[in-house]
Design a protein around this motif. Structure first.
Motif, mmCIF file in Angstrom:
data_model
loop_
_atom_site.group_PDB
_atom_site.id
_atom_site.type_symbol
_atom_site.label_atom_id
_atom_site.label_comp_id
_atom_site.label_asym_id
_atom_site.label_seq_id
_atom_site.Cartn_x
_atom_site.Cartn_y
_atom_site.Cartn_z
ATOM 1 N N ASN A 117 36.237 -31.946 19.862
ATOM 2 C CA ASN A 117 37.256 -31.202 20.619
ATOM 3 C C ASN A 117 38.361 -30.544 19.623
ATOM 4 N N ASP A 118 38.446 -30.429 18.258
ATOM 5 C CA ASP A 118 39.235 -29.515 17.661
ATOM 6 C C ASP A 118 38.682 -28.058 17.062
ATOM 7 N N SER A 119 39.868 -27.356 16.846
ATOM 8 C CA SER A 119 39.354 -25.970 16.660
ATOM 9 C C SER A 119 39.244 -25.758 15.200
ATOM 10 N N VAL A 120 39.400 -26.581 14.254
ATOM 11 C CA VAL A 120 39.385 -26.499 12.996
ATOM 12 C C VAL A 120 38.460 -27.431 12.346
ATOM 13 N N SER A 128 39.783 -24.915 7.606
ATOM 14 C CA SER A 128 39.582 -23.561 8.177
ATOM 15 C C SER A 128 39.253 -23.596 9.785
ATOM 16 N N GLY A 129 39.377 -22.677 10.065
ATOM 17 C CA GLY A 129 39.063 -22.544 11.796
ATOM 18 C C GLY A 129 37.300 -22.610 11.753
ATOM 19 N N PHE A 134 31.852 -20.770 10.439
ATOM 20 C CA PHE A 134 30.770 -20.490 10.972
ATOM 21 C C PHE A 134 30.506 -19.008 11.658
ATOM 22 N N GLY A 135 31.202 -18.179 11.238
ATOM 23 C CA GLY A 135 31.473 -16.916 11.698
ATOM 24 C C GLY A 135 31.484 -15.838 10.554
ATOM 25 N N LYS A 136 31.948 -16.361 9.385
ATOM 26 C CA LYS A 136 32.174 -15.624 8.378
ATOM 27 C C LYS A 136 31.602 -16.329 7.144
ATOM 28 N N THR A 137 32.063 -17.487 6.681
ATOM 29 C CA THR A 137 31.607 -18.323 5.651
ATOM 30 C C THR A 137 30.002 -18.205 5.637
ATOM 31 N N TYR A 138 29.601 -19.031 6.771
ATOM 32 C CA TYR A 138 28.232 -19.200 6.865
ATOM 33 C C TYR A 138 27.766 -18.635 8.164
ATOM 34 N N GLN A 145 27.853 -19.633 17.581
ATOM 35 C CA GLN A 145 29.144 -20.659 17.585
ATOM 36 C C GLN A 145 29.096 -21.336 18.788
ATOM 37 N N GLN A 146 28.656 -21.051 20.008
ATOM 38 C CA GLN A 146 28.610 -21.697 20.929
ATOM 39 C C GLN A 146 27.765 -23.133 21.090
ATOM 40 N N GLN A 147 26.587 -22.785 20.499
ATOM 41 C CA GLN A 147 25.610 -23.900 20.225
ATOM 42 C C GLN A 147 26.215 -24.821 19.000
ATOM 43 N N ILE A 148 26.852 -24.388 18.084
ATOM 44 C CA ILE A 148 27.555 -24.982 16.912
ATOM 45 C C ILE A 148 28.381 -25.999 17.487
ATOM 46 N N LYS A 149 29.347 -25.537 18.370
ATOM 47 C CA LYS A 149 30.518 -26.221 18.836
ATOM 48 C C LYS A 149 30.032 -27.232 19.673
ATOM 49 N N ARG A 150 28.790 -26.975 20.560
ATOM 50 C CA ARG A 150 28.325 -28.192 21.585
ATOM 51 C C ARG A 150 27.734 -29.075 20.528
ATOM 52 N N ASP A 151 26.939 -28.718 19.650
ATOM 53 C CA ASP A 151 26.137 -29.755 18.840
ATOM 54 C C ASP A 151 27.270 -30.885 18.273
ATOM 55 N N LEU A 152 28.296 -30.158 17.401
ATOM 56 C CA LEU A 152 29.461 -30.877 16.845
ATOM 57 C C LEU A 152 30.007 -31.988 17.888
#
Length: 789
Positions: A117-120, A128-129, A134-138, A145-152
């Motif tokens: 539940n963190d934004s960084v 990093s944000g 997961f938007g610019k670096t990878y 990003q939604q799937q990434i945040k949910r999985d994390l």
């Protein structure tokens, strides 16, 4: 004709068969060895793949275990708590610690730490944000990003995402994402460690372990998804991938992409992943090329060495068969008719199997023709000499089918003295055989009774000529039928024979009948008894039947004082001595003396009775011409006991039988010598015939035919032909007379038939024979003249 061995179709077939016998097992064994070698090598290669794949599994499992251990250490690292990573002063230490953990594993490209539940998100590069990382670096193609945040935030167990195309700072790369919650064993994790793994790191490890592997390799997660794939061949379809993901650990053979594939699967117990390698089966054959070459080389060497040996053995083993073929071809006369028949239907005349088959058929027919003659000789020997001591002869007798369960045997003697030809028969000058029968009807009697079946009595009759006189012994093999008496059946058989003769001659013959015995060996007793019954017939009475068993019924003595040797016994003894049958004579002497001794008679009466026995033997000795030579024997009349007389009579009986047998043989040989001498002197008479010779010498034609062949080794007609042929050869080589005159002069009226037969036997015509041999003689004369001069 000698056939060419090298051109013989049979020999070629024989050699081909030997080559096949050699090559077929060799080919089968070679194929078996080849298949076994291929199977063994394939199992070895597949087992090697299994071992290599296990090594891959152990290596990758070890790396993944390292990642889990790193996550565990991070969960207990105080520098990496939520407070420490956000603290302005201690955050640099947290970044440094993350970099150290990343450096502990060689397979990860980057290590990220994310608190729920963190934004960084934290990495070795700093804070990093989440949307920046997961938007610019990878930037993942299939992981937004939604799937990434949910999985994390929601992951509770270690999880690996399949390889995905990722844009890393404008550079494309295929990466896997391995996420481990911390604490890994906690039911409520507070953070997630993210490992970014370049797919080439895993495939590189797989290639380094699998070495020169040419197929495809895959890693499936526990849900059947392809985590990573390393393809060196045509990749399978998604459906086929699903089939591969469901395989159990082991070696499998299946068809993928239209080709047969060898599939090896290994399942990991650590994380449930399945490691799979797929290799085309034809790769095995490329690996066993050296074995294939070696097997082919060995096969060629064995074939090159074995084929000459097989041909040599075939040629050697063909030798006896070649001799048989040459023998079959040498006797053209015996198979000429069969050869003509085959030629008429378009079959080849020079087929070796045809020659052999025709020869065997010819000899089978000859055996069939000789079987009555063999049976005749066996029965004649049994009737004259009893059971033979020679086991081969005994086996031959058994093979004639004369023995059987419940069979009985007796002999009847049929006299042909009183036979006359049937009055209804007419005699013409053109029917020579009928004329011979009219003059001597007995000539055809052996043919009439040679073999007769009487099913109503269960009897089989065989006529046997036992002398040159008009006497025919008929051996009867019969079985008593249910509901019939023995005497009645015997009488019925005898009367049937008399009726059969009556049908041919219009009158019934005189018959003497012996006793019926249950053993074939006793048929000689029945023969002597039948001859005795024939001799005992009433003087002047013709066409009568005399049974040996009925001879003693004329005398009726009940008291011992009335005892005397029966006439039947004396007659049987006398007849056996005349026939030269020592077995029956010895048996009768012993039986008579034992019977006299058993009566306990007064000595004078006993001596009187025994003198009757002695007189019978002496009469037989007189008939045999032995009385003049008895002076060197003990006084047979000076006997004291019945046993002493028996011994002397036994010695005398032996000499009588030997003399009688010798006399019969001498008369037989003398008669045949006269016949042969007559034929050699009269062979040019074209009217000379077997029937005429039999009539002239008062014997039957069948008896003459059989004894003439025994004497000369040739039939009567063959002997005449040989004499005439030799005389023609002599005259055509010594004179210049016309050939036709010579042939007619030797007694052959049909000149054309003589020339055909001469050419068939000698290979050339008489005229050609004359030119050939006269030329040789003239050349020899010229050479002698030149040597003298």
């Amino acid at each position: 004709m000698i056939f060419k061995r090298t051109g013989s179709k049979l020999q070629r077939s024989y050699m081909v068969s030997y080559l096949l016998i050699f090559l077929i097992p060799l080919i089968v064994i070679t194929i078996f060895i080849y298949q076994s070698a291929v199977k063994s090598l394939r199992m070895e290669i597949e087992q090697s793949n299994v071992n290599q794949l296990n090594q891959v599994r152990m290596t990758i499992d070890g790396r993944m275990t390292e990642l889990r251990d790193i996550a565990i250490r991070m969960s207990y690292d105080n520098s990496l708590t939520r407070y420490m990573v956000k603290h302005p002063y201690y955050s640099s230490e947290a970044i440094r610690r993350l970099d150290q953990y990343r450096a502990n594993s060689a397979i990860i490209d980057d290590l990220l730490l994310y608190f729920h539940n963190d934004s960084v998100i934290y990495s070795s590069e700093g804070l990093s944000g989440l949307n920046v990382v997961f938007g610019k670096t990878y930037t993942f193609n299939s992981w937004d990003q939604q799937q990434i945040k949910r999985d994390l935030n929601e992951i509770k167990y270690p999880f690996t995402r399949p390889a995905d195309q990722v844009t890393v700072n404008s550079r494309q790369s295929s990466m896997l994402v391995h996420m481990v919650p911390i604490k890994p064993t906690d039911a409520y994790p507070y953070a997630t460690v993210v490992y970014l793994i370049n797919e080439s790191k895993l495939t590189g490890m797989m290639d380094s372990v699998l070495s020169d592997f040419k197929g495809n390799s895959y890693i499936f997660d526990n849900n059947g998804h392809v985590l990573t794939a390393n393809s060196h061949d045509t990749p399978p379809t998604p459906l086929e991938l699903g089939t591969l993901s469901e395989l159990k650990s082991g070696i499998h053979s299946m068809e993928l992409g239209g080709k047969q594939q060898s599939v090896v699967a290994v399942e990991s117990q650590e994380n449930g992943w399945t490691y799979v390698t797929v290799m085309p089966s034809d790769q095995f054959f490329s690996r066993i090329f050296h074995i294939q070459t070696l097997i082919v080389l060995i096969f060629a060497l064995v074939a090159l060495a074995g084929i000459p040996v097989a041909l040599m053995l075939a040629r050697r083993q063909y030798g006896p068969l070649r001799d048989l073929v040459e023998f079959a071809q040498s006797r053209n006369a015996g198979v000429a008719a069969q050869a003509e028949r085959h030629s008429a239907v378009g079959q080849p005349l020079h087929n070796e199997w045809t020659w052999i088959r025709e020869t065997l058929l010819h000899y089978r027919d000859q055996v069939g023709l000789q079987q009555p003659y063999v049976r005749h000789q066996c029965l004649l020997m049994l009737m004259k000499h009893g059971q033979p001591d020679d086991p081969e002869t005994a086996r031959l007798i058994d093979g004639l089918g004369l023995r059987g369960h419940g069979l009985q045997y007796f002999v009847m003697i049929v006299s042909g003295d009183t036979l006359v030809h049937h009055a209804t028969d007419t005699v013409t000058s053109s029917n020579v055989e009928l004329l011979d029968e009219t003059v001597s009807p007995y000539l055809s009697l052996p043919d009439v009774l040679s073999e007769v079946a009487l099913p109503e009595f269960g009897a089989q009759l065989y006529g046997v000529e036992y002398s040159s006189s008009n006497r025919l012994a008929v051996a009867v093999c019969w079985q008593l039928q249910p509901g019939h008496e023995a005497e009645e059946s015997m009488s019925g058989i005898v009367e049937t024979v008399r009726k059969l003769v009556h049908q041919h001659y219009g009158t019934v013959p005189t018959v003497g009948v012996g006793t019926s015995y249950a053993q074939l060996e006793m048929i000689n007793q029945s023969f002597i008894e039948a001859a005795t019954a024939m001799e005992y017939r009433v003087i002047g009475e013709t066409s009568s039947v005399t049974y040996f068993d009925q001879l003693h019924q004329e005398e009726h003595r009940s008291a011992s004082s009335q005892f005397w040797i029966s006439n039947e016994s004396l007659l049987k003894l006398s007849q056996s001595l005349k026939q030269g049958n020592i077995q029956v004579a010895s048996h009768m002497i012993h039986t008579i003396t034992a019977g006299v001794h058993a009566q306990s008679l007064p000595l004078p009466l006993m001596r009187c009775i025994l003198f009757d026995l002695l007189n019978t033997v002496l009469r037989a000795a007189s008939d045999a011409g032995l009385l003049g030579s008895l002076r060197d024997m003990p006084q047979v009349s000076a006997f004291e006991t019945a046993e002493e007389l028996e011994g002397q009579l036994q010695m005398l009986a032996i000499r009588i039988c030997e003399c009688a047998e010798h006399k019969q043989e001498t008369e037989h040989v003398s008669l045949l010598d006269q016949i042969v001498a007559y034929v050699e002197g009269q062979y040019a008479d074209y009217a000379l015939s077997l029937e005429g010779m039999a009539q002239q010498f008062s014997i039957s034609s069948s008896y003459l035919s059989r004894t003439f062949k025994d004497k000369t080794g040739l039939t009567f007609s063959q002997y005449i032909w040989q004499l005439r042929r030799d005389e023609v050869i002599r005259q055509i080589t010594e004179s210049d007379e016309p050939l036709k005159d010579i042939i007619v002069r030797v007694g052959y009226l049909d000149t054309a038939n003589f020339i055909r037969k001469f050419k068939k036997e000698m290979g050339c015509t008489p005229g050609q024979y004359r030119k050939l041999h006269r030329g040789e003689e003239q050349q020899a004369a010229l050479e002698v003249r030149d040597s003298i001069s």
